[in-house]
Design a protein around this motif. Sequence first.
Motif, PDB file in Angstrom:
ATOM      1  N   GLY B 131      34.658  35.043  39.793  1.00 23.78           N
ATOM      2  CA  GLY B 131      34.306  36.313  40.443  1.00 23.78           C
ATOM      3  C   GLY B 131      34.248  37.459  39.436  1.00 23.78           C
ATOM      4  O   GLY B 131      34.971  37.448  38.445  1.00 23.78           O
ATOM      5  N   ASN B 132      33.379  38.435  39.694  1.00 22.01           N
ATOM      6  CA  ASN B 132      33.305  39.581  38.779  1.00 22.01           C
ATOM      7  C   ASN B 132      33.643  40.897  39.465  1.00 22.01           C
ATOM      8  O   ASN B 132      33.781  41.924  38.793  1.00 22.01           O
ATOM      9  N   GLY B 133      33.772  40.906  40.776  1.00 25.24           N
ATOM     10  CA  GLY B 133      34.181  42.115  41.485  1.00 25.24           C
ATOM     11  C   GLY B 133      33.186  43.258  41.433  1.00 25.24           C
ATOM     12  O   GLY B 133      33.492  44.360  41.895  1.00 25.24           O
ATOM     13  N   LYS B 134      32.000  43.033  40.876  1.00 21.63           N
ATOM     14  CA  LYS B 134      31.008  44.117  40.822  1.00 21.63           C
ATOM     15  C   LYS B 134      30.532  44.466  42.228  1.00 21.63           C
ATOM     16  O   LYS B 134      30.212  43.573  43.006  1.00 21.63           O
ATOM     17  N   ARG B 135      30.480  45.780  42.521  1.00 20.22           N
ATOM     18  CA  ARG B 135      30.003  46.193  43.831  1.00 20.22           C
ATOM     19  C   ARG B 135      28.572  45.728  44.010  1.00 20.22           C
ATOM     20  O   ARG B 135      27.725  45.939  43.141  1.00 20.22           O
ATOM     21  N   ILE B 197      37.985  31.127  43.456  1.00 20.48           N
ATOM     22  CA  ILE B 197      37.984  31.452  44.891  1.00 20.48           C
ATOM     23  C   ILE B 197      37.080  32.651  45.169  1.00 20.48           C
ATOM     24  O   ILE B 197      36.168  32.573  45.996  1.00 20.48           O
ATOM     25  N   SER B 198      37.320  33.766  44.484  1.00 21.83           N
ATOM     26  CA  SER B 198      36.516  34.959  44.787  1.00 21.83           C
ATOM     27  C   SER B 198      35.073  34.766  44.327  1.00 21.83           C
ATOM     28  O   SER B 198      34.134  35.222  44.987  1.00 21.83           O
ATOM     29  N   VAL B 230      44.274  31.723  48.987  1.00 21.83           N
ATOM     30  CA  VAL B 230      42.886  31.547  49.418  1.00 21.83           C
ATOM     31  C   VAL B 230      42.410  32.805  50.154  1.00 21.83           C
ATOM     32  O   VAL B 230      41.319  33.325  49.894  1.00 21.83           O
ATOM     33  N   THR B 232      43.509  35.849  49.907  1.00 19.31           N
ATOM     34  CA  THR B 232      43.403  36.977  48.975  1.00 19.31           C
ATOM     35  C   THR B 232      42.096  36.923  48.188  1.00 19.31           C
ATOM     36  O   THR B 232      41.363  37.911  48.102  1.00 19.31           O
ATOM     37  N   GLY B 233      41.792  35.762  47.616  1.00 19.88           N
ATOM     38  CA  GLY B 233      40.554  35.627  46.858  1.00 19.88           C
ATOM     39  C   GLY B 233      39.325  35.825  47.733  1.00 19.88           C
ATOM     40  O   GLY B 233      38.315  36.383  47.294  1.00 19.88           O
ATOM     41  N   HIS B 236      38.777  39.542  48.286  1.00 21.40           N
ATOM     42  CA  HIS B 236      38.207  40.194  47.094  1.00 21.40           C
ATOM     43  C   HIS B 236      36.751  39.807  46.877  1.00 21.40           C
ATOM     44  O   HIS B 236      35.917  40.642  46.538  1.00 21.40           O
ATOM     45  N   LEU B 278      40.675  46.792  46.971  1.00 22.92           N
ATOM     46  CA  LEU B 278      40.496  46.629  45.524  1.00 22.92           C
ATOM     47  C   LEU B 278      39.015  46.509  45.165  1.00 22.92           C
ATOM     48  O   LEU B 278      38.559  47.117  44.186  1.00 22.92           O
ATOM     49  N   THR B 279      38.270  45.738  45.955  1.00 24.83           N
ATOM     50  CA  THR B 279      36.842  45.567  45.651  1.00 24.83           C
ATOM     51  C   THR B 279      35.942  46.321  46.619  1.00 24.83           C
ATOM     52  O   THR B 279      34.746  46.423  46.384  1.00 24.83           O
TER      53      THR B 279
END
Lengths: 345, 345
Positions: B131-135, B197-198, B230, B232-233, B236, B278-279
Amino acid sequence: MIASPYLLYLGHSNDEVGIKTSRGLAVFRPDDCVGEFRHDDCGLTLDLPRMGFAEAVAVGARTLVLGIANAGGRMSADLVGDAIAAIEAGLDVASGLHHRLREEPAIVAAAARHGRKLHDVRDPRPGIPVGNGKRRAGKRLLTVGTDCSVGKMYATLCLERGMRARGMAADFRATGQTGILIAGSGVPLDAVIADFISGAIEDISPARTDDGWDLIEGQGSLFHPSFAGVSTGLLHGAQPAALVLCHDPMRAHMRGLPHYPVPGLRETLEANLAVARLTSPEVRAVGVALNTSKLARAEAERLCAETADALGLPCTDPFAMGVDSIIDRIDQCFEASPRVATLSL
Amino acid sequence: MIASPYLLYLGHSNDEVGIKTSRGLAVFRPDDCVGEFRHDDCGLTLDLPRMGFAEAVAVGARTLVLGIANAGGRMSADLVGDAIAAIEAGLDVASGLHHRLREEPAIVAAAARHGRKLHDVRDPRPGIPVGNGKRRAGKRLLTVGTDCSVGKMYATLCLERGMRARGMAADFRATGQTGILIAGSGVPLDAVIADFISGAIEDISPARTDDGWDLIEGQGSLFHPSFAGVSTGLLHGAQPAALVLCHDPMRAHMRGLPHYPVPGLRETLEANLAVARLTSPEVRAVGVALNTSKLARAEAERLCAETADALGLPCTDPFAMGVDSIIDRIDQCFEASPRVATLSL
C-alpha cells in the motif's frame, strides 16, 4: 537450527541499508561471526577479517549468511554463483531475501550434491494458529515506533543485553529476518498470512512462568499506511505488560511515503497503549528509545533529556548510551524479577 | 472468470453456517443459480430445484460451486468424489475452501482429462503491491463491524442494490470468498501476506472518476484480538469517505472468543473513524446496519429506532427493511451522484 559460526556476505554492496542484516549479526552476535566475504568493488566493511569461502571453512565457518538486500529482493546471477561456490567449499547457506534459496534450482542442486543445508529465514513455520487473545502468564515488553526502521530491533536487543547484565532472565523474540538470524529463531511477521498475525506472536512468545521477560521486536507503525495492520496484530498477539517507544529524530517523513508526516511521540504512545489494552488492559509505557546516530553527543543528550521531561519517561539512545534508565523504570513498575545469576561467596 | 450459471453444492451439510457461501449466491445472484446439489442426508435447502450433475448440465449449468465450509476447511474424500463426478458430467468447479482444488491430484487429473476449469477463489492474485496511502479519486464506503460475521457483506450488497435502484453508479468490492463468488472478482483478504493488506484493497478499489461509489466489504473488527490487523489494513487501504457500522444484537461475545465481550456501538464507531482518518481525514459515519434476523419485526424496529436516536445516525436492518435511510443520509452528506439511468419520456 542454523549452524554457526557464520561468514557474512557483503558481495558487491555499496549501500549501507542494504547490508543491515550482515551488520546486525556482526554487532549483536560478534562471537558467531568469523569473517566477511566481499568483492573488490564493495566499499563497505564490518571490520571483520575479509576471507574467501575455503579460507572461512578452514577457520571453522559453518554457514554463509546472505545478509544483504538487493533492489527488488531478488538474487542476481552473481549472487547465485557465490552461493554455489560457498556450498562447494563446504558451507551451508542462510538467506532472508524474498527470493527463496529453494526457488533457485542451481542452488538446490548444489546443496543436494554436497549434502549442505539451505535456510530460507523468511518462511514462516507451517501451521501457525489463529490468535486467541487468551491472557497468558509472563511479562512481555514490546518495542513500538513512530515509523518503520527507527531502531526497534536495536533497542530490543540492547534491552536483552542490559537485563541479562543485571542477572535478569530476558529473551529477545525476533519478528524480522535480521532478528531471526541474530536470535536463531522467531517469525518473519511480514511474510505471515493476514489472518495469522496475532497468532504468530502468541506462538513465538508463549506463556512464561519463570518471572523473566520476553522482549518482542516491534514492526512497522500504527501510523504507517502500508503496514499498520501488521503493527496492530503484533500489539494484540504480544499482550505486552510494557511498551518502549522508538523514534528516529532525523526522519523527515514516513519511510517511503513523502506525503505522510511522522506522528508525534505522545500521539504514537497513546495510540499504541489504546490498541494494546484490548488484550493487555494494564499495559504501560516504560521508556523512549531515540536513534541519535547522526547527532553529536551533546545534542543527542539534550534531546533525550527534553524528551524524557516532555513525556515523563526515561529516554535514551540504547546503543550509544545504554538502557539503564529504562530497566530502572521497569524495576519500579513491576515486581523485580529474581536474579538468575547468584554469586557464591 | 467463473462461467455461470451455477449449480450450488450443499452435499451432506446440516449446519446453516456451513452453507453460507452457497446461500449468499442464491440470495444475491439468483439469476445465476439454476439449482442445488444435495445428498439425501442433507437437511438444508436454498429453495432451488434439486438436481444431479448431468441434469444441471442439461439445463445450462456451467460451474459447480463448492459453497460450503467443512470442519477444518478440508475436502473430504466424499467431496472430492462429487467434484470429480461433476467434472465428468461437464461442469467447471469453483471453491472457496482453504484446501485448494489444485492440491487434490485426482481433481486436477479429472479436469485435465475433460478440459474443465478449476477456480480456487481463496488464491490472491500474484504481485499485489505494498500500500502507498496516496489519496486517490473517488467515493468509497466501507462496512465495519463490532465483530466478525455480523452482516457486513449483506449490508454492502444491499447498499449496492439500493443505490443502483436509485440509478446511482455503485459497485460492490469483495474481500471474502463468498463476496468474490457473488461479484466474480475481489481479493480474499484473509489469505493475503501481512505486508500487503492495505495494498490489496488499493488494488481492488482504484481511483474512480465517474462520481460513483465503490462499496467495500468489511472484514473482522478492530476489537477482535485475532483479526484486528486485517481490519486495520483494510481501513487504511480503503480510504473510505463513508463508514457503515454493522452489528448483531444477539451476539453474546466476540466470535470464537467467549473471554471477550462485544464492544459498544459508539466505541466501535469512534475507533474505526480514528483509524480511517490516517488515510482519509474527512471520513464520516453514515449509518448503522443491524442483523435482526432472530428478532420479531416489532422488536427489530424498536431496536433500530433506539439505536438511531442514540447515535444520531440512520439505523436499519438492510436485508429485512432496506437501506433507504442510509442512502438518504449519503445524499445529504455528499454531493449527490449523477444518476446513470435516465427515463426517456
